[in-house]
Design a protein around this motif. Structure first.
Motif, PDB file in Angstrom:
ATOM      1  N   HIS A   1     142.182 -20.800 -66.090  1.00 31.89           N
ATOM      2  CA  HIS A   1     142.246 -19.668 -65.140  1.00 31.89           C
ATOM      3  C   HIS A   1     141.671 -20.083 -63.784  1.00 31.89           C
ATOM      4  CE1 HIS A   1     142.868 -17.399 -68.893  1.00 31.89           C
ATOM      5  NE2 HIS A   1     143.402 -16.474 -68.136  1.00 31.89           N
TER       6      HIS A   1
ATOM      7  N   LYS B   1     144.148 -22.381 -61.906  1.00 30.54           N
ATOM      8  CA  LYS B   1     145.261 -21.617 -61.321  1.00 30.54           C
ATOM      9  C   LYS B   1     144.797 -20.916 -60.028  1.00 30.54           C
ATOM     10  CE  LYS B   1     148.728 -18.127 -62.142  1.00 30.54           C
ATOM     11  NZ  LYS B   1     149.215 -17.015 -62.918  1.00 30.54           N
ATOM     12  N   ARG B   2     143.605 -20.308 -60.083  1.00 30.10           N
ATOM     13  CA  ARG B   2     143.045 -19.625 -58.908  1.00 30.10           C
ATOM     14  C   ARG B   2     142.787 -20.602 -57.757  1.00 30.10           C
ATOM     15  NH1 ARG B   2     143.569 -14.219 -59.465  1.00 30.10           N
ATOM     16  NH2 ARG B   2     141.674 -13.059 -59.005  1.00 30.10           N
TER      17      ARG B   2
ATOM     18  N   GLN C   1     146.079 -21.571 -56.249  1.00 25.29           N
ATOM     19  CA  GLN C   1     146.602 -20.430 -55.473  1.00 25.29           C
ATOM     20  C   GLN C   1     145.870 -20.288 -54.137  1.00 25.29           C
ATOM     21  OE1 GLN C   1     146.030 -17.284 -58.325  1.00 25.29           O
ATOM     22  NE2 GLN C   1     148.207 -17.177 -58.847  1.00 25.29           N
TER      23      GLN C   1
ATOM     24  N   ASP D   1     144.833 -13.916 -67.509  1.00 26.75           N
ATOM     25  CA  ASP D   1     145.602 -13.962 -66.267  1.00 26.75           C
ATOM     26  C   ASP D   1     146.509 -12.719 -66.176  1.00 26.75           C
ATOM     27  OD1 ASP D   1     147.124 -15.020 -64.161  1.00 26.75           O
ATOM     28  OD2 ASP D   1     148.462 -16.064 -65.554  1.00 26.75           O
ATOM     29  N   THR D   2     146.564 -12.084 -65.012  1.00 30.46           N
ATOM     30  CA  THR D   2     147.373 -10.860 -64.897  1.00 30.46           C
ATOM     31  C   THR D   2     148.876 -11.151 -65.017  1.00 30.46           C
ATOM     32  OG1 THR D   2     147.058 -11.096 -62.521  1.00 30.46           O
ATOM     33  CG2 THR D   2     145.774  -9.393 -63.586  1.00 30.46           C
ATOM     34  N   ASP D   3     149.300 -12.417 -64.817  1.00 28.45           N
ATOM     35  CA  ASP D   3     150.712 -12.783 -65.047  1.00 28.45           C
ATOM     36  C   ASP D   3     150.933 -13.235 -66.493  1.00 28.45           C
ATOM     37  OD1 ASP D   3     151.100 -12.479 -62.299  1.00 28.45           O
ATOM     38  OD2 ASP D   3     150.599 -14.580 -61.922  1.00 28.45           O
ATOM     39  N   ALA D   4     149.907 -13.228 -67.312  1.00 27.61           N
ATOM     40  CA  ALA D   4     149.955 -13.689 -68.718  1.00 27.61           C
ATOM     41  C   ALA D   4     150.501 -15.127 -68.827  1.00 27.61           C
ATOM     42  CB  ALA D   4     150.770 -12.721 -69.589  1.00 27.61           C
ATOM     43  N   GLU D   5     150.223 -15.957 -67.801  1.00 25.71           N
ATOM     44  CA  GLU D   5     150.639 -17.373 -67.882  1.00 25.71           C
ATOM     45  C   GLU D   5     149.637 -18.188 -68.688  1.00 25.71           C
ATOM     46  OE1 GLU D   5     153.406 -18.766 -64.355  1.00 25.71           O
ATOM     47  OE2 GLU D   5     151.342 -18.528 -63.708  1.00 25.71           O
TER      48      GLU D   5
ATOM     49  N   THR E   1     144.853  -6.862 -69.990  1.00 22.41           N
ATOM     50  CA  THR E   1     145.354  -8.202 -69.634  1.00 22.41           C
ATOM     51  C   THR E   1     145.357  -9.100 -70.868  1.00 22.41           C
ATOM     52  OG1 THR E   1     143.144  -8.894 -68.890  1.00 22.41           O
ATOM     53  CG2 THR E   1     144.674  -8.097 -67.197  1.00 22.41           C
TER      54      THR E   1
ATOM     55  N   TRP F   1     148.712 -10.848 -72.879  1.00 23.31           N
ATOM     56  CA  TRP F   1     148.736 -12.278 -73.220  1.00 23.31           C
ATOM     57  C   TRP F   1     148.955 -12.474 -74.721  1.00 23.31           C
ATOM     58  CZ3 TRP F   1     149.314 -17.202 -72.476  1.00 23.31           C
ATOM     59  CH2 TRP F   1     148.745 -18.114 -73.360  1.00 23.31           C
TER      60      TRP F   1
ATOM     61  N   LYS G   1     152.465 -11.791 -75.784  1.00 17.44           N
ATOM     62  CA  LYS G   1     153.356 -12.876 -75.373  1.00 17.44           C
ATOM     63  C   LYS G   1     153.198 -14.078 -76.314  1.00 17.44           C
ATOM     64  CE  LYS G   1     154.294 -15.742 -71.382  1.00 17.44           C
ATOM     65  NZ  LYS G   1     153.882 -16.126 -70.047  1.00 17.44           N
TER      66      LYS G   1
END
Ligand SMILES: NC(=O)c1ccc[n+]([C@@H]2O[C@H](COP(=O)([O-])OP(=O)(O)OC[C@H]3O[C@@H](n4cnc5c(N)ncnc54)[C@H](O)[C@@H]3O)[C@@H](O)[C@H]2O)c1
Length: 336
Positions: free
Chosen positions: A16, A19-20, A23, A175-179, A315, A319, A322
């Motif tokens: 996480h 990714k942040r 970004q 992650d809010t995008d569930a990646e 969140t 995840w 998914k």
């Protein structure tokens, strides 16, 4: 700031954070031996498969990439396992940190953010734990975190190492995008276990102890969203870059929630019944661990954006749903 080395960047909190960082415009290289991490979690950055205890890998990594700062997540982190196999914990966590610090010194990299833990605190306490609370690690795992903090303090004094140790309370959410999300094997953390039960992957959830001196008898913890933790690492790097003094900071929401409160909130978020079974207390579990993160708020300018437990659970639920959809389906029984 230039390139950042993230050890353990294929793990839950590390992925996480990577990714942040990416970004927010940082160049990142991940070093991970995938002992508990996942290759697909490390897809956001340059990935090096290797062990943080390996001086040859560290040497070539620092020599080949212009690294400015390090975030050190890589560690084994199961309290029970550390009680059964303390030598592995001291070797992996303490020797790993020593090898990393040696390579940083050799290659003149002087900035480090270290994943510490609220597990360093003791004895049990009913109020909010501040950074001044007495340190008394109860497990070999917690002792490794405390030892590394001591090493960092000594190196800051002796050679001007610029470091921040972040003492996380219970990381949770995804992650809010569930990646990326929480995928520990075996899973020992409460929220994933609750959600796996909601998904029918577990028949029922074991609650260890309903006779604690708390309002509903179950143990109380402070849950902090993994994205808020990720942001705190970026705040810590900025703090060090501006010349902030080396020290430890708590990262928590300051809100204590019991096991039963988490289960009830998860029932609301998932709409599932979540059957439970009461089991005896586990040795070594504290009644209440809730943090005061005022210092991080005031000094690092950190503020959690996802403090509500329903937000954390939603969140995590997205995840886990998914992940469950990707699991191989068990074959249907043949029709008679
Ligand atoms: N999850 C929490 O609630 C929590 C709370 C407090 C502190 N922490 C600390 O945060 C850090 C990350 O925790 P997490 O929950 O993401 O755990 P995790 O197991 O998901 O991640 C740890 C990562 O480090 C890697 N790793 C372990 N030993 C290594 C080694 N010798 N060389 C290279 N890579 C290695 C693993 O493969 C994994 O990818 C750990 O240091 C942990 O102690 C976590």
């Amino acid at each position: 700031m230039g390139k950042i080395l993230v050890t353990g960047g294929a793990g839950y909190i590390g992925a996480h954070t990577v990714k942040r960082l990416v970004q927010s415009g940082h160049e990142v290289v991940v070093l991970d031996n995938l002992s508990t991490g996942h290759r697909d979690f490390a897809r956001f950055a340059d990935f090096v498969l290797g062990d943080v205890r390996d001086p040859v890998i560290l040497d070539s990594l620092f020599a080949s990439r212009a690294i400015d700062a390090v975030i050190h997540f890589a560690a084994a982190s199961q309290v029970g396992e550390s009680v059964r196999d303390p030598l592995f914990y001291y070797q992996n966590n303490v020797s790993g940190a020593l090898a990393l610090l040696g390579a940083m010194r050799k290659h003149m990299v002087n900035t480090l953010v270290f994943s510490s833990s609220c597990a360093v605190y003791g004895p049990p306490f009913d109020g909010l734990l501040t950074e001044d609370h007495p340190i008394a690690p109860l497990s070999p795992y917690a002792a490794t975190k405390n030892m590394i903090e001591r090493i960092l303090e000594d190196m800051a004094r002796a050679s001007g190492l610029k470091y921040v140790a972040l003492r996380y309370f219970n990381a949770a959410g995804a992650d809010t995008d569930a990646e990326v999300g929480e995928r520990h094997l075996p899973e020992t953390h409460l929220i994933p276990l609750v959600l796996q039960t909601a998904l029918g992957q577990r028949e029922r959830l074991e609650i260890f102890g309903d006779d604690y001196p708390t309002p509903d008898g179950t143990a109380i913890r402070d849950y902090v969203h993994v994205l808020d933790l990720a942001d705190a690492h970026i705040s810590a790097l900025n703090y060090l870059q501006k010349g902030g003094a080396p020290r430890a900071f708590n990262l928590g929401n300051g809100q204590g929630l019991s096991v039963l409160q988490i289960i009830n909130a998860a029932r609301e978020v998932t709409g599932q019944p979540i059957p439970v079974h009461m089991a005896p207390r586990r040795a070594g579990d504290s009644t209440r661990l809730v943090g005061d993160a005022t210092l991080a708020r005031q000094t690092l300018g950190w503020a959690p954006n996802h403090a509500d437990i329903h937000d954390i659970l939603a969140t995590a639920w997205a995840w886990h749903q998914k992940e469950a959809a990707c699991l191989p389906q068990s074959p249907r029984p043949a029709a008679l």
